[in-house]
Design a protein around this motif. Structure first.
Motif, PDB file in Angstrom:
ATOM      1  N   PRO A 256      51.725  50.971  30.880  1.00 43.50           N
ATOM      2  CA  PRO A 256      51.446  50.063  31.743  1.00 43.50           C
ATOM      3  C   PRO A 256      50.851  49.309  31.017  1.00 43.50           C
ATOM      4  O   PRO A 256      49.932  49.265  30.014  1.00 43.50           O
ATOM      5  N   ALA A 257      50.403  47.916  31.887  1.00 43.62           N
ATOM      6  CA  ALA A 257      49.601  46.829  31.105  1.00 43.62           C
ATOM      7  C   ALA A 257      48.973  46.063  32.218  1.00 43.62           C
ATOM      8  O   ALA A 257      49.310  46.211  33.475  1.00 43.62           O
ATOM      9  N   ASN A 258      47.772  45.375  31.671  1.00 42.20           N
ATOM     10  CA  ASN A 258      47.068  44.599  32.785  1.00 42.20           C
ATOM     11  C   ASN A 258      47.686  43.073  32.553  1.00 42.20           C
ATOM     12  O   ASN A 258      47.442  42.295  31.153  1.00 42.20           O
ATOM     13  N   LEU A 259      48.048  42.641  33.467  1.00 42.74           N
ATOM     14  CA  LEU A 259      48.408  41.124  33.676  1.00 42.74           C
ATOM     15  C   LEU A 259      47.212  40.095  33.602  1.00 42.74           C
ATOM     16  O   LEU A 259      46.421  40.341  34.612  1.00 42.74           O
ATOM     17  N   LEU A 260      46.854  39.259  32.665  1.00 44.47           N
ATOM     18  CA  LEU A 260      45.723  38.505  32.591  1.00 44.47           C
ATOM     19  C   LEU A 260      45.994  37.448  33.696  1.00 44.47           C
ATOM     20  O   LEU A 260      47.061  37.116  34.259  1.00 44.47           O
ATOM     21  N   GLU A 261      44.874  37.236  34.374  1.00 47.37           N
ATOM     22  CA  GLU A 261      45.025  36.269  35.567  1.00 47.37           C
ATOM     23  C   GLU A 261      45.405  34.643  35.008  1.00 47.37           C
ATOM     24  O   GLU A 261      45.277  34.534  33.650  1.00 47.37           O
ATOM     25  N   GLN A 262      45.909  34.065  35.921  1.00 45.29           N
ATOM     26  CA  GLN A 262      46.367  32.714  35.564  1.00 45.29           C
ATOM     27  C   GLN A 262      45.160  31.835  35.786  1.00 45.29           C
ATOM     28  O   GLN A 262      44.450  32.282  36.373  1.00 45.29           O
ATOM     29  N   THR A 263      44.878  30.997  34.596  1.00 44.33           N
ATOM     30  CA  THR A 263      43.968  29.935  34.406  1.00 44.33           C
ATOM     31  C   THR A 263      43.848  29.254  35.846  1.00 44.33           C
ATOM     32  O   THR A 263      45.008  28.927  36.329  1.00 44.33           O
ATOM     33  N   GLN A 264      42.944  28.941  36.135  1.00 43.38           N
ATOM     34  CA  GLN A 264      42.588  28.053  37.461  1.00 43.38           C
ATOM     35  C   GLN A 264      41.822  27.012  37.309  1.00 43.38           C
ATOM     36  O   GLN A 264      40.866  26.753  36.446  1.00 43.38           O
ATOM     37  N   PRO A 281      37.081  30.326  33.783  1.00 44.93           N
ATOM     38  CA  PRO A 281      37.674  31.350  32.815  1.00 44.93           C
ATOM     39  C   PRO A 281      38.028  32.522  33.664  1.00 44.93           C
ATOM     40  O   PRO A 281      38.135  32.874  34.717  1.00 44.93           O
ATOM     41  N   VAL A 282      39.054  33.301  32.878  1.00 47.33           N
ATOM     42  CA  VAL A 282      39.803  34.568  33.507  1.00 47.33           C
ATOM     43  C   VAL A 282      38.711  35.666  33.074  1.00 47.33           C
ATOM     44  O   VAL A 282      38.011  35.908  32.278  1.00 47.33           O
ATOM     45  N   ALA A 283      38.734  36.465  34.214  1.00 51.73           N
ATOM     46  CA  ALA A 283      37.580  37.455  34.259  1.00 51.73           C
ATOM     47  C   ALA A 283      38.183  39.089  34.097  1.00 51.73           C
ATOM     48  O   ALA A 283      37.482  39.957  34.401  1.00 51.73           O
ATOM     49  N   ASN A 284      39.592  39.101  34.334  1.00 51.67           N
ATOM     50  CA  ASN A 284      40.231  40.458  34.446  1.00 51.67           C
ATOM     51  C   ASN A 284      40.591  41.120  33.051  1.00 51.67           C
ATOM     52  O   ASN A 284      41.327  42.059  32.984  1.00 51.67           O
ATOM     53  N   ALA A 285      40.305  40.458  32.095  1.00 46.09           N
ATOM     54  CA  ALA A 285      40.745  41.078  30.672  1.00 46.09           C
ATOM     55  C   ALA A 285      40.101  42.407  30.421  1.00 46.09           C
ATOM     56  O   ALA A 285      38.921  42.680  30.738  1.00 46.09           O
ATOM     57  N   THR A 286      40.832  43.167  29.982  1.00 40.39           N
ATOM     58  CA  THR A 286      40.403  44.691  29.465  1.00 40.39           C
ATOM     59  C   THR A 286      40.084  44.753  28.004  1.00 40.39           C
ATOM     60  O   THR A 286      39.617  45.927  27.465  1.00 40.39           O
ATOM     61  N   GLY A 287      40.490  43.528  27.134  1.00 41.18           N
ATOM     62  CA  GLY A 287      40.243  43.665  25.747  1.00 41.18           C
ATOM     63  C   GLY A 287      40.067  42.150  25.208  1.00 41.18           C
ATOM     64  O   GLY A 287      40.227  41.173  26.226  1.00 41.18           O
ATOM     65  N   ASN A 338      44.722  43.967  20.772  1.00 43.57           N
ATOM     66  CA  ASN A 338      44.766  44.244  22.386  1.00 43.57           C
ATOM     67  C   ASN A 338      45.834  44.506  22.846  1.00 43.57           C
ATOM     68  O   ASN A 338      46.861  43.514  23.124  1.00 43.57           O
ATOM     69  N   THR A 339      46.375  45.696  23.152  1.00 48.87           N
ATOM     70  CA  THR A 339      47.606  46.077  23.679  1.00 48.87           C
ATOM     71  C   THR A 339      47.733  46.294  25.101  1.00 48.87           C
ATOM     72  O   THR A 339      48.799  46.876  25.683  1.00 48.87           O
ATOM     73  N   SER A 340      46.500  46.319  25.932  1.00 45.20           N
ATOM     74  CA  SER A 340      46.549  46.738  27.166  1.00 45.20           C
ATOM     75  C   SER A 340      46.839  45.425  27.971  1.00 45.20           C
ATOM     76  O   SER A 340      47.248  45.815  29.307  1.00 45.20           O
ATOM     77  N   ASP A 341      46.655  44.244  27.521  1.00 48.07           N
ATOM     78  CA  ASP A 341      46.717  43.068  28.336  1.00 48.07           C
ATOM     79  C   ASP A 341      47.831  42.324  28.130  1.00 48.07           C
ATOM     80  O   ASP A 341      48.444  42.292  26.809  1.00 48.07           O
ATOM     81  N   LEU A 342      48.500  41.680  29.101  1.00 46.09           N
ATOM     82  CA  LEU A 342      49.855  40.766  28.930  1.00 46.09           C
ATOM     83  C   LEU A 342      49.362  39.163  29.165  1.00 46.09           C
ATOM     84  O   LEU A 342      48.300  39.219  29.907  1.00 46.09           O
ATOM     85  N   ALA A 343      50.002  38.428  28.321  1.00 43.04           N
ATOM     86  CA  ALA A 343      49.769  37.020  28.834  1.00 43.04           C
ATOM     87  C   ALA A 343      49.732  36.784  29.902  1.00 43.04           C
ATOM     88  O   ALA A 343      50.615  37.125  30.865  1.00 43.04           O
TER      89      ALA A 343
END
Length: 469
Positions: A256-264, A281-287, A338-343
């Motif tokens: 599984p991976a964490n999808l980074l939030e879209q910039t707002q 700023p994006v706040a949900n990054a894990t790495g 950083n292998t846990s986050d996705l663009a």
């Protein structure tokens, strides 16, 4: 006299009777009117209930693992899809379809079973020393329109050739951007090494990573999340061949991976000579992560300007006025390691610099001096309303179409006088002027040309007396 009283009395009684009937009639009409009014009033309609429930989401692949393998028996275990959520008010169970075949494409189907309310099954009756291919598919409960069936999870198990041998389970535990492997120790004479081959394509000729260990557990193997992988697991002698290597277990798993939030809230602001692009700023990054910004520009926004990787939620562009328009694509992207986050999905913003038009200039004087007949002197009025950095473009030619004998000159905003030399006094000269913007600034539009001014030719003076022409 008596007759007169009787007539008056009857008339009075008739009047009272008429009034009573009118009152009853009016009351009836009032009641009817009120009833009609009640019927004509529209009942308030309640707003339709807006449902935020998910719809037609594909279930993720269920994790499937082998618990035990013998000569004739295989025990499997599986887990619910990671995106499955049971309803609180009426919880129901997922259905799982398990297909078993001796053909990798499940063409030669051995069995097909459906399970519910269970996540483990012990299957028997297999042939020894034979590969079996399992497909496990998760299905939503009947009538649950939130989900669609998953893609099948794949597992290959080879039964053992000897009835006296036993192989414990292989447990694969994926987490965000990594995976853990665990298995039961194989009981064989002599030291044992376990070989794990990792592939991102089951048909790849070689694995992208090989792990050899004598332990029964490997933790924190970093793998890029959001992808499927295949594991081939084999046990073999660590030194001299005291036993035959076990047939490989091939298992598919998803990391599984964490999808980074879209910039707002992207905004672009012009400050002095800079165009400053900012976003929330994006706040949900894990790495570790950064912001990738692709910039195009130009009138059609098809001219490549550059690609940037910013650790801060801001990008500055210097001297952007020479392009006039910009288009930004902003993504949050994981950095190396950083292998846990996705663009994230891209957010876009376009920015057009404000357009300014120059006013048409005003000429004060255009003339020849008798002392310098081959020069034209030009004097201009100052234009305080003109944009900063403006310039004067002057053209003088020998014809009204400005095709022959053309001379061109640029004056800065603080230069209000100039002299155009080399003009034959016996020729007509045509003059015009306009305002243009600063160099490399497409946001300032040139003014219209002034009306063409004719500087008439001066007659050739007659030769002095006694001089033969």
């Amino acid at each position: 006299m008596l007759m007169k009283k009787i007539i008056l009395t009857c008339a009075f009684l008739y009047f009272l009777s008429s009034c009573a009937e009118d009152k009853v009639s009016n009351n009836d009409r009032t009641d009817d009117s009120e009833d009609d009014s009640d019927l004509s009033v529209k009942q308030p309609q309640s707003d339709p209930v807006i449902s935020y429930e998910i719809k037609d989401e594909i279930l993720t692949r269920p994790q499937l693992e082998v618990i035990e393998v013998t000569q004739t028996k295989i025990t499997l275990n599986w887990f619910d899809p990671s995106n499955w959520s049971a309803r609180r008010e009426n919880p129901e169970y997922l259905r799982f379809t398990l297909k078993n075949s001796t053909d990798p494409n499940v063409g030669n189907l051995v069995s097909k079973e459906e399970f519910s309310q269970t996540h483990q099954v012990e299957l028997e009756g297999f042939q020894a020393d034979t590969s079996y291919y399992f497909h496990l598919t998760a299905h939503p409960p009947e009538g649950d329109t939130r989900y669609l069936a998953s893609q099948p999870s794949l597992l290959t198990v080879h039964t053992l050739p000897d009835s006296n041998t036993y192989m414990g389970g292989l447990i694969v535990q994926p987490e965000l951007g990594k995976v853990h492997f665990k298995w039961a120790a194989l009981e064989q004479p002599g030291p044992i090494k376990y070989v794990l081959h990792l592939l991102d394509d089951p048909s790849a000729p070689t694995p992208f990573e090989e792990i050899v260990t004598q332990d029964t557990e490997i933790r924190d193997v970093a793998l890029q999340g959001g992808r499927d992988y295949w594991l081939q697991f084999t046990a073999m002698p660590a030194e001299e061949p005291t036993f035959k290597p076990t047939p490989p277990i091939s298992q598919q798993f998803h990391v599984p991976a964490n999808l980074l939030e879209q910039t707002q809230n992207p905004t672009a602001i012009q400050r002095e000579d800079k165009l400053i692009l900012e976003w929330s700023p994006v706040a949900n990054a894990t790495g570790p992560f950064a912001y990738a910004v692709k910039v195009t520009c130009g009138p059609e926004l098809d001219q490549f300007y550059g690609e940037y990787l910013e650790t801060d939620n801001k990008l500055e562009i210097v001297q952007g006025k020479e392009y006039g328009k910009f288009y930004f694509e902003i993504k949050a992207v994981p950095l190396g390691g950083n292998t846990s986050d996705l663009a994230s999905e891209a957010n876009v913003l376009s920015f057009d610099y404000p357009i300014v038009s120059c006013p048409t200039p005003i000429t004060k004087t255009i003339n020849r001096k008798p002392s310098e007949p081959a020069s034209v002197f030009i004097s201009l009025d100052d234009l305080p309303q003109a944009p900063a950095g403006h310039r004067y473009e002057i053209e003088i030619a020998s014809d009204p179409e400005f095709l022959t004998g053309l001379d061109r000159r640029l004056l800065e905003s603080n230069e209000l006088e100039t002299q155009m030399t080399g003009r034959l006094p016996e020729e007509n000269h045509y003059f015009r002027i306009r305002l243009i913007g600063p160099p490399d600034d497409v946001t300032v539009l040139p003014s219209a040309w002034t009306d063409t001014v004719l500087i008439e030719a001066q007659p050739v003076p007659p030769p002095p007396p006694g001089v033969i022409p």
